[in-house]
Scaffold this active site. Sequence first.
Site, PDB file in Angstrom:
ATOM      1  N   PRO A 295      -0.409 -25.175  -9.389  1.00 50.75           N
ATOM      2  CA  PRO A 295       0.062 -24.936  -8.009  1.00 50.75           C
ATOM      3  C   PRO A 295       0.099 -23.470  -7.585  1.00 50.75           C
ATOM      4  O   PRO A 295       0.402 -23.184  -6.441  1.00 50.75           O
ATOM      5  CB  PRO A 295       1.466 -25.536  -8.003  1.00 50.75           C
ATOM      6  CG  PRO A 295       1.867 -25.696  -9.417  1.00 50.75           C
ATOM      7  CD  PRO A 295       0.652 -25.666 -10.272  1.00 50.75           C
TER       8      PRO A 295
ATOM      9  N   ASP B 185     -11.258 -21.179  -4.727  1.00 48.88           N
ATOM     10  CA  ASP B 185     -10.996 -21.459  -3.318  1.00 48.88           C
ATOM     11  C   ASP B 185      -9.659 -20.875  -2.884  1.00 48.88           C
ATOM     12  O   ASP B 185      -9.018 -20.137  -3.635  1.00 48.88           O
ATOM     13  CB  ASP B 185     -11.125 -22.965  -3.016  1.00 48.88           C
ATOM     14  CG  ASP B 185     -10.194 -23.785  -3.880  1.00 48.88           C
ATOM     15  OD1 ASP B 185      -9.114 -23.277  -4.207  1.00 48.88           O
ATOM     16  OD2 ASP B 185     -10.554 -24.931  -4.222  1.00 48.88           O
TER      17      ASP B 185
ATOM     18  N   LYS C  35     -12.181 -21.875   2.266  1.00 43.79           N
ATOM     19  CA  LYS C  35     -12.167 -21.696   3.724  1.00 43.79           C
ATOM     20  C   LYS C  35     -11.029 -20.762   4.075  1.00 43.79           C
ATOM     21  O   LYS C  35      -9.927 -20.896   3.548  1.00 43.79           O
ATOM     22  CB  LYS C  35     -11.913 -23.030   4.421  1.00 43.79           C
ATOM     23  CG  LYS C  35     -13.003 -24.034   4.226  1.00 43.79           C
ATOM     24  CD  LYS C  35     -12.715 -25.289   5.042  1.00 43.79           C
ATOM     25  CE  LYS C  35     -13.418 -26.491   4.437  1.00 43.79           C
ATOM     26  NZ  LYS C  35     -12.608 -27.279   3.518  1.00 43.79           N
TER      27      LYS C  35
ATOM     28  N   GLY D 212      -7.340 -25.469  -7.076  1.00 41.33           N
ATOM     29  CA  GLY D 212      -5.877 -25.559  -7.058  1.00 41.33           C
ATOM     30  C   GLY D 212      -5.434 -26.899  -7.635  1.00 41.33           C
ATOM     31  O   GLY D 212      -6.111 -27.918  -7.475  1.00 41.33           O
ATOM     32  N   GLY D 213      -4.300 -26.914  -8.329  1.00 39.17           N
ATOM     33  CA  GLY D 213      -3.761 -28.163  -8.877  1.00 39.17           C
ATOM     34  C   GLY D 213      -4.669 -28.735  -9.937  1.00 39.17           C
ATOM     35  O   GLY D 213      -5.096 -28.039 -10.855  1.00 39.17           O
ATOM     36  N   ASP D 214      -4.999 -30.008  -9.803  1.00 39.03           N
ATOM     37  CA  ASP D 214      -5.903 -30.692 -10.730  1.00 39.03           C
ATOM     38  C   ASP D 214      -7.207 -30.997  -9.997  1.00 39.03           C
ATOM     39  O   ASP D 214      -7.176 -31.432  -8.839  1.00 39.03           O
ATOM     40  CB  ASP D 214      -5.254 -32.004 -11.211  1.00 39.03           C
ATOM     41  CG  ASP D 214      -6.155 -32.703 -12.203  1.00 39.03           C
ATOM     42  OD1 ASP D 214      -6.063 -32.398 -13.397  1.00 39.03           O
ATOM     43  OD2 ASP D 214      -6.992 -33.538 -11.775  1.00 39.03           O
TER      44      ASP D 214
ATOM     45  N   ALA E 190      -0.028 -30.358  -7.557  1.00 39.15           N
ATOM     46  CA  ALA E 190       1.038 -29.776  -6.722  1.00 39.15           C
ATOM     47  C   ALA E 190       2.323 -30.596  -6.772  1.00 39.15           C
ATOM     48  O   ALA E 190       3.414 -30.030  -6.856  1.00 39.15           O
ATOM     49  CB  ALA E 190       0.540 -29.659  -5.287  1.00 39.15           C
TER      50      ALA E 190
ATOM     51  N   MET F 104      -1.486 -32.584   1.811  1.00 37.90           N
ATOM     52  CA  MET F 104      -2.124 -32.191   3.081  1.00 37.90           C
ATOM     53  C   MET F 104      -1.399 -32.827   4.251  1.00 37.90           C
ATOM     54  O   MET F 104      -2.029 -33.234   5.223  1.00 37.90           O
ATOM     55  CB  MET F 104      -3.611 -32.585   3.081  1.00 37.90           C
ATOM     56  CG  MET F 104      -4.401 -31.820   2.043  1.00 37.90           C
ATOM     57  SD  MET F 104      -6.078 -32.408   1.869  1.00 37.90           S
ATOM     58  CE  MET F 104      -5.892 -33.631   0.597  1.00 37.90           C
TER      59      MET F 104
HETATM   60  C1  LIG Z   1      -7.107 -30.139  -1.111  1.00 44.14           C
HETATM   61  S1  LIG Z   1      -5.536 -30.610  -1.727  1.00 44.14           S
HETATM   62  C2  LIG Z   1      -5.703 -30.097  -3.374  1.00 44.14           C
HETATM   63  C3  LIG Z   1      -4.707 -30.736  -4.284  1.00 44.14           C
HETATM   64  C4  LIG Z   1      -4.805 -30.202  -5.698  1.00 44.14           C
HETATM   65  N1  LIG Z   1      -6.053 -30.596  -6.293  1.00 44.14           N
HETATM   66  C5  LIG Z   1      -3.628 -30.634  -6.564  1.00 44.14           C
HETATM   67  O1  LIG Z   1      -3.830 -31.384  -7.525  1.00 44.14           O
HETATM   68  O2  LIG Z   1      -2.517 -30.183  -6.296  1.00 44.14           O
HETATM   69  C6  LIG Z   1      -4.535 -29.388  -0.989  1.00 44.14           C
HETATM   70  C7  LIG Z   1      -3.108 -29.838  -0.837  1.00 44.14           C
HETATM   71  O3  LIG Z   1      -2.420 -29.760  -2.080  1.00 44.14           O
HETATM   72  C8  LIG Z   1      -1.071 -29.449  -1.844  1.00 44.14           C
HETATM   73  N2  LIG Z   1      -0.751 -28.202  -2.543  1.00 44.14           N
HETATM   74  C9  LIG Z   1      -1.543 -27.498  -3.357  1.00 44.14           C
HETATM   75  N3  LIG Z   1      -0.873 -26.451  -3.892  1.00 44.14           N
HETATM   76  C10 LIG Z   1       0.373 -26.507  -3.374  1.00 44.14           C
HETATM   77  C11 LIG Z   1       1.549 -25.729  -3.546  1.00 44.14           C
HETATM   78  N4  LIG Z   1       1.568 -24.667  -4.344  1.00 44.14           N
HETATM   79  N5  LIG Z   1       2.655 -26.093  -2.856  1.00 44.14           N
HETATM   80  C12 LIG Z   1       2.655 -27.170  -2.067  1.00 44.14           C
HETATM   81  N6  LIG Z   1       1.583 -27.942  -1.876  1.00 44.14           N
HETATM   82  C13 LIG Z   1       0.457 -27.627  -2.525  1.00 44.14           C
HETATM   83  C14 LIG Z   1      -0.880 -29.330  -0.348  1.00 44.14           C
HETATM   84  O4  LIG Z   1      -0.515 -30.602   0.124  1.00 44.14           O
HETATM   85  C15 LIG Z   1      -2.287 -28.981   0.096  1.00 44.14           C
HETATM   86  O5  LIG Z   1      -2.490 -29.302   1.448  1.00 44.14           O
END
Ligand SMILES: C[S@@+](CC[C@H](N)C(=O)[O-])C[C@H]1O[C@@H](n2cnc3c(N)ncnc32)[C@H](O)[C@@H]1O
Length: 291
Positions: free
Chosen positions: A51, A74, A96, A127-129, A158, A209
């Site tokens: 995150p 990204d 983006k 970001g995230g997984d 996240a 999102m």
């Molecule tokens: C395109 S998705 C990617 C998700 C990512 N692959 C994951 O596993 O967390 C983007 C969304 O992930 C969430 N997100 C990612 N990082 C975050 C964070 N640090 N805090 C809160 N939401 C986060 C938000 O909802 C954001 O709009």
Amino acid sequence: MRFLQIVLDTAKLALALAGGAGAEAALGPNIEWRGGRESPAGIVHLVGAGPGDPDLLTLRALRVLQSADIVFHDELVTPGILDCARRDAERVFVGKRRGVPGIGQDEINRRFVEAARAGRHVVRLKGGDPFVFGRGSEELEYLRRAGVEVAVVPGISAALGCAAEAGLPLTLRGEATRLTFMTAHHASDAQAIDWTGLAHAATTIAVYMGGSAAPAVQDGRLGAIRGRPSRYWRAARRPDAQSRTGRLAELAALAAEAGEGPTLLVIGDVVAHSDLWRAARLAAASRELAA
Ligand SMILES: C[S@@+](CC[C@H](N)C(=O)[O-])C[C@H]1O[C@@H](n2cnc3c(N)ncnc32)[C@H](O)[C@@H]1O
């Protein structure tokens, strides 16, 4: 990062003191991690960056980052995480930014293939997984079709990172026995969701999102649980950003208050166990006592 450095230095010292093949074997993983292994040429690693906090990278993610020749990233990848890559690795932004059209997915895929075929070790940081709302599977499929070796390194999604930060259990024995990850990219997505299927009181919902769709999420979920006591929600953001907690009927207002940025919504009774919720109730009780 500083802590990891201490572990590695300790390992090196132990090896110097002990010497011998046995000691080397025992410390092997640490030595390799330090960068002793050659970069695997021509491979692409799809890596989950978590995150945003570098401490939430996995050791495997750190290891491949430290051997990569080129890192594609990204907008969700923070500067602290990019700093974990090898100092001389090329860093390429492929996300983006506000008001700037991003590079299309086809072009991104093409660049991975080009770099891998040039014999470089490629890391694609997400970001995230990579497999949770991250288009990781599309990139994996493209690379496989192109005959490029590819491997996936998982990351902390996240919802997990935000929940841990908030002291919020996403499941709870006897109280929250289901967990749903869903996306509401646009309000229209949220309107299309079958909320009745998610109305069960024991279900915790993590909405990715969902910031701009908060009013539609509020309406949909509220409609589905009509007649039941209010549920709660929490919007969690990156470590440097804000969290809000409140009842479901306040969701849209609180999301607006939290402002722009990646926003995760957690809806469910478990929010009542979070640090933020407890602190808010405590403050309200103190105010009542003082009045
Ligand atoms: C395109 S998705 C990617 C998700 C990512 N692959 C994951 O596993 O967390 C983007 C969304 O992930 C969430 N997100 C990612 N990082 C975050 C964070 N640090 N805090 C809160 N939401 C986060 C938000 O909802 C954001 O709009």
